[in-house]
Design an enzyme around this catalytic site. Structure first.
Site, PDB file in Angstrom:
ATOM      1  N   ARG A  46      47.155  49.206  43.344  1.00  0.00           N
ATOM      2  CA  ARG A  46      48.021  49.750  42.287  1.00  0.00           C
ATOM      3  C   ARG A  46      48.211  51.257  42.443  1.00  0.00           C
ATOM      4  O   ARG A  46      48.218  51.993  41.445  1.00  0.00           O
ATOM      5  CB  ARG A  46      47.441  49.441  40.906  1.00  0.00           C
ATOM      6  CG  ARG A  46      47.403  47.972  40.560  1.00  0.00           C
ATOM      7  CD  ARG A  46      48.802  47.487  40.170  1.00  0.00           C
ATOM      8  NE  ARG A  46      48.728  46.183  39.546  1.00  0.00           N
ATOM      9  CZ  ARG A  46      48.849  45.982  38.238  1.00  0.00           C
ATOM     10  NH1 ARG A  46      49.073  46.970  37.410  1.00  0.00           N
ATOM     11  NH2 ARG A  46      48.774  44.770  37.750  1.00  0.00           N
ATOM     12  N   ARG A  67      52.215  53.661  36.710  1.00  0.00           N
ATOM     13  CA  ARG A  67      52.511  54.530  35.571  1.00  0.00           C
ATOM     14  C   ARG A  67      51.716  55.822  35.499  1.00  0.00           C
ATOM     15  O   ARG A  67      52.075  56.722  34.759  1.00  0.00           O
ATOM     16  CB  ARG A  67      52.312  53.740  34.268  1.00  0.00           C
ATOM     17  CG  ARG A  67      53.461  52.799  33.988  1.00  0.00           C
ATOM     18  CD  ARG A  67      53.132  51.865  32.865  1.00  0.00           C
ATOM     19  NE  ARG A  67      51.952  51.077  33.207  1.00  0.00           N
ATOM     20  CZ  ARG A  67      51.566  49.995  32.537  1.00  0.00           C
ATOM     21  NH1 ARG A  67      52.248  49.598  31.497  1.00  0.00           N
ATOM     22  NH2 ARG A  67      50.502  49.329  32.919  1.00  0.00           N
ATOM     23  N   ARG A  85      61.012  54.514  35.956  1.00  0.00           N
ATOM     24  CA  ARG A  85      60.828  53.455  34.947  1.00  0.00           C
ATOM     25  C   ARG A  85      61.594  53.730  33.649  1.00  0.00           C
ATOM     26  O   ARG A  85      61.853  52.817  32.878  1.00  0.00           O
ATOM     27  CB  ARG A  85      59.340  53.266  34.647  1.00  0.00           C
ATOM     28  CG  ARG A  85      58.651  52.281  35.540  1.00  0.00           C
ATOM     29  CD  ARG A  85      59.083  50.832  35.262  1.00  0.00           C
ATOM     30  NE  ARG A  85      58.257  50.204  34.249  1.00  0.00           N
ATOM     31  CZ  ARG A  85      58.695  49.779  33.074  1.00  0.00           C
ATOM     32  NH1 ARG A  85      59.947  49.930  32.733  1.00  0.00           N
ATOM     33  NH2 ARG A  85      57.871  49.193  32.230  1.00  0.00           N
ATOM     34  N   ASP A  99      55.279  42.380  42.622  1.00  0.00           N
ATOM     35  CA  ASP A  99      54.272  41.875  41.694  1.00  0.00           C
ATOM     36  C   ASP A  99      53.870  40.460  42.112  1.00  0.00           C
ATOM     37  O   ASP A  99      54.709  39.707  42.626  1.00  0.00           O
ATOM     38  CB  ASP A  99      54.794  41.869  40.255  1.00  0.00           C
ATOM     39  CG  ASP A  99      53.645  41.744  39.267  1.00  0.00           C
ATOM     40  OD1 ASP A  99      53.114  42.782  38.828  1.00  0.00           O
ATOM     41  OD2 ASP A  99      53.238  40.601  38.966  1.00  0.00           O
ATOM     42  N   TYR A 118      48.070  32.298  35.293  1.00  0.00           N
ATOM     43  CA  TYR A 118      49.197  32.837  34.508  1.00  0.00           C
ATOM     44  C   TYR A 118      50.198  31.742  34.160  1.00  0.00           C
ATOM     45  O   TYR A 118      50.730  31.699  33.046  1.00  0.00           O
ATOM     46  CB  TYR A 118      49.922  33.946  35.282  1.00  0.00           C
ATOM     47  CG  TYR A 118      49.193  35.273  35.277  1.00  0.00           C
ATOM     48  CD1 TYR A 118      49.209  36.083  34.152  1.00  0.00           C
ATOM     49  CD2 TYR A 118      48.500  35.716  36.396  1.00  0.00           C
ATOM     50  CE1 TYR A 118      48.552  37.308  34.137  1.00  0.00           C
ATOM     51  CE2 TYR A 118      47.840  36.939  36.401  1.00  0.00           C
ATOM     52  CZ  TYR A 118      47.866  37.728  35.265  1.00  0.00           C
ATOM     53  OH  TYR A 118      47.215  38.916  35.248  1.00  0.00           O
TER      54      TYR A 118
HETATM   55  O1  CP3 Z   1      50.961  49.935  44.100  1.00  0.00           O
HETATM   56  C1  CP3 Z   1      50.703  48.709  44.157  1.00  0.00           C
HETATM   57  O2  CP3 Z   1      49.543  48.274  44.182  1.00  0.00           O
HETATM   58  C2  CP3 Z   1      51.848  47.738  44.317  1.00  0.00           C
HETATM   59  C3  CP3 Z   1      52.360  47.163  43.155  1.00  0.00           C
HETATM   60  C4  CP3 Z   1      51.688  46.035  42.396  1.00  0.00           C
HETATM   61  C5  CP3 Z   1      52.095  45.705  41.079  1.00  0.00           C
HETATM   62  N1  CP3 Z   1      51.443  44.584  40.702  1.00  0.00           N
HETATM   63  C6  CP3 Z   1      53.119  46.436  40.297  1.00  0.00           C
HETATM   64  C7  CP3 Z   1      52.974  46.417  38.827  1.00  0.00           C
HETATM   65  C8  CP3 Z   1      50.708  45.108  42.768  1.00  0.00           C
HETATM   66  C9  CP3 Z   1      49.898  45.007  44.037  1.00  0.00           C
HETATM   67  C10 CP3 Z   1      50.579  44.188  41.670  1.00  0.00           C
HETATM   68  C11 CP3 Z   1      49.678  43.037  41.698  1.00  0.00           C
HETATM   69  C12 CP3 Z   1      49.375  42.340  40.450  1.00  0.00           C
HETATM   70  N2  CP3 Z   1      50.204  42.056  39.425  1.00  0.00           N
HETATM   71  C13 CP3 Z   1      48.121  41.771  40.158  1.00  0.00           C
HETATM   72  C14 CP3 Z   1      46.926  41.774  41.068  1.00  0.00           C
HETATM   73  C15 CP3 Z   1      46.251  43.086  41.049  1.00  0.00           C
HETATM   74  C16 CP3 Z   1      45.352  43.303  39.865  1.00  0.00           C
HETATM   75  O3  CP3 Z   1      45.545  44.335  39.199  1.00  0.00           O
HETATM   76  O4  CP3 Z   1      44.472  42.480  39.643  1.00  0.00           O
HETATM   77  C17 CP3 Z   1      48.204  41.172  38.895  1.00  0.00           C
HETATM   78  C18 CP3 Z   1      47.103  40.459  38.156  1.00  0.00           C
HETATM   79  C19 CP3 Z   1      49.545  41.353  38.440  1.00  0.00           C
HETATM   80  C20 CP3 Z   1      50.143  40.866  37.182  1.00  0.00           C
HETATM   81  C21 CP3 Z   1      50.597  41.964  36.309  1.00  0.00           C
HETATM   82  N3  CP3 Z   1      51.663  42.786  36.581  1.00  0.00           N
HETATM   83  C22 CP3 Z   1      50.071  42.342  35.058  1.00  0.00           C
HETATM   84  C23 CP3 Z   1      48.883  41.703  34.389  1.00  0.00           C
HETATM   85  C24 CP3 Z   1      50.839  43.413  34.596  1.00  0.00           C
HETATM   86  C25 CP3 Z   1      50.761  44.100  33.261  1.00  0.00           C
HETATM   87  C26 CP3 Z   1      49.561  44.958  33.135  1.00  0.00           C
HETATM   88  C27 CP3 Z   1      49.937  46.381  33.352  1.00  0.00           C
HETATM   89  O5  CP3 Z   1      49.262  47.055  34.146  1.00  0.00           O
HETATM   90  O6  CP3 Z   1      50.905  46.804  32.706  1.00  0.00           O
HETATM   91  C28 CP3 Z   1      51.802  43.707  35.578  1.00  0.00           C
HETATM   92  C29 CP3 Z   1      52.797  44.789  35.518  1.00  0.00           C
HETATM   93  C30 CP3 Z   1      52.840  45.703  36.704  1.00  0.00           C
HETATM   94  N4  CP3 Z   1      52.912  45.311  38.020  1.00  0.00           N
HETATM   95  C31 CP3 Z   1      52.872  47.119  36.654  1.00  0.00           C
HETATM   96  C32 CP3 Z   1      52.974  47.566  37.983  1.00  0.00           C
HETATM   97  C33 CP3 Z   1      53.076  48.993  38.473  1.00  0.00           C
HETATM   98  C34 CP3 Z   1      52.894  47.969  35.359  1.00  0.00           C
HETATM   99  C35 CP3 Z   1      54.226  48.357  35.293  1.00  0.00           C
HETATM  100  C36 CP3 Z   1      55.115  48.946  34.383  1.00  0.00           C
HETATM  101  O7  CP3 Z   1      55.324  48.460  33.257  1.00  0.00           O
HETATM  102  O8  CP3 Z   1      55.711  49.966  34.807  1.00  0.00           O
END
Ligand code: CP3
Length: 348
Positions: free
Chosen positions: A25, A29, A38, A74, A151
């Protein structure tokens, strides 16, 4: 062909000049550059536009000096072509409109073809390989079948995973049918990412630590194995990641991978023993440590590097993703600490 890149060498358990470092990640944000984009686009809009996804992928590479780029996408994107309805709700996380609960729900999921249905992800990979132009390797990724299934069954995030486990115990035929569909899809999807140019891939089994070893073996391992084996057959390094996995690591090793992600709940050297010293490990700083004073951050980073002890096959990372309010300068400092530590070790 000789592997010269630091990150790719460490994945292959080969000696390196400096320990490579990147962060799960690393785009997100906590970065002002990300927040600026965003403001104009939703997360899904960004994922669907290869030029935006590529731009965001590069932000932490430039700002932090990490040794690898991870594609901005994602793990939940495959939910869209499965027809289940995906939305990211502000402050609440992902929401799946039509969760899968019955055999007819599983059967109603249309076939998914990565090039046709997730082609925008593959286009972002192709674009990034051009833009990176050999500077740092590009990591592709997908969710592991269990984490994605959780999920899809729950309809969103969960603490207890009770709907998922209830299905495992009460309707195993539905659970296994869903897992079979997901592992076939994810195998094709990860292979398509490698064919598009991903130079390493990570399989995120973020929530698998909710399972007992016995249940992991029955309900997750065979399906993870299918995805990991398909990826490994493409001859790129495969990182197998989960959290809360201290009791699962030997089984995760059996499922496959070249590199095993460790979280902070286990000392790095103990985790490494559990997966075996013939493979590489990635980790394992607690992401919350980035909120500590700099001297404490440095102590913790050094402890991890010392426990790796200069053995080939350590990739420095956090034990889980970067948290939202993490100070950018602290991440940048960690990159420098990791790179400098190795330089000191070489001088000795
Ligand atoms: O920089 C990176 O690592 C690449 C981008 C990336 C995202 N999601 C973008 C994202 C990666 C590798 C993921 C993987 C992901 N997504 C996982 C596995 C990694 C982990 O953290 O365990 C999981 C479980 C998800 C599912 C997911 N996506 C959730 C639960 C959420 C909401 C929680 C949160 O942090 O807001 C997301 C949203 C998400 N995916 C964001 C990002 C940058 C937040 C984004 C936003 O609203 O701008």
């Amino acid at each position: 062909m000789e592997i010269t890149n630091r990150f790719l060498r460490a994945c292959r358990h080969l000696p390196v000049d400096h320990t490579p470092v990147w962060f799960m990640r690393q785009a997100g944000r906590y970065m002002p550059e990300y927040r600026a984009i965003r403001e104009k686009y939703s997360l899904l809009e960004i994922c669907h536009q290869p030029d935006l996804a590529a731009e965001i992928t590069l932000q932490p590479v430039h700002a932090l000096g990490v040794d690898a780029a991870i594609l901005f996408a994602d793990i939940l994107l495959p939910v869209i072509p499965l027809g289940l309805g995906l939305e990211f709700v502000k402050g609440e996380g992902p929401e799946i409109a039509r969760p899968v609960r019955t055999l007819s729900d599983v059967r109603a999921m249309p076939p998914v073809h990565p090039e046709a249905d997730l082609g925008y992800v593959l286009a972002a990979i192709r674009l990034l390989r051009q833009e990176l132009d050999g500077s740092v390797p590009l990591i592709g990724f997908c969710g592991a079948p269990f984490t994605l299934a959780s999920y899809i069954i729950e309809g969103g995030p969960s603490r207890e995973f009770l709907t998922t486990k209830s299905m495992m115990y009460n309707a195993p035929e539905v659970f296994h049918a869903l897992m079979a569909r997901l592992s076939a899809l994810l195998s094709e999807y990860i292979v398509a990412q490698i064919e598009a140019g991903a130079q390493a891939v990570q399989v995120f089994d973020s929530w698998v630590g909710t399972l007992s070893p016995q249940d992991y073996q029955t309900y997750a391992l065979p399906y993870s194995q299918q995805v990991l084996t398909a990826a490994q057959a493409q001859n790129v390094p495969v990182i197998h990641f989960g959290t809360n996995t201290s009791t699962l690591l030997p089984l995760m090793k059996r499922a496959g991978g070249n590199v095993f992600g460790l979280d902070w709940r286990i000392p790095l050297s103990d985790g490494w023993k559990l997966v075996g010293e013939d493979v590489a490990v990635q980790g394992n700083l607690d992401p919350a440590v980035l909120f500590a004073p700099m001297d404490q951050i440095k102590t913790r980073v050094h402890e991890i590097l010392e426990s790796a002890g200069g053995r080939p096959g350590h990739i420095f990372n956090l034990g889980h993703g970067v948290l939202q309010h993490t100070p950018v300068e602290n991440l940048k400092a960690v990159v420098e600490m990791v790179h400098e530590f190795e330089a000191q070790a070489v001088q000795l």
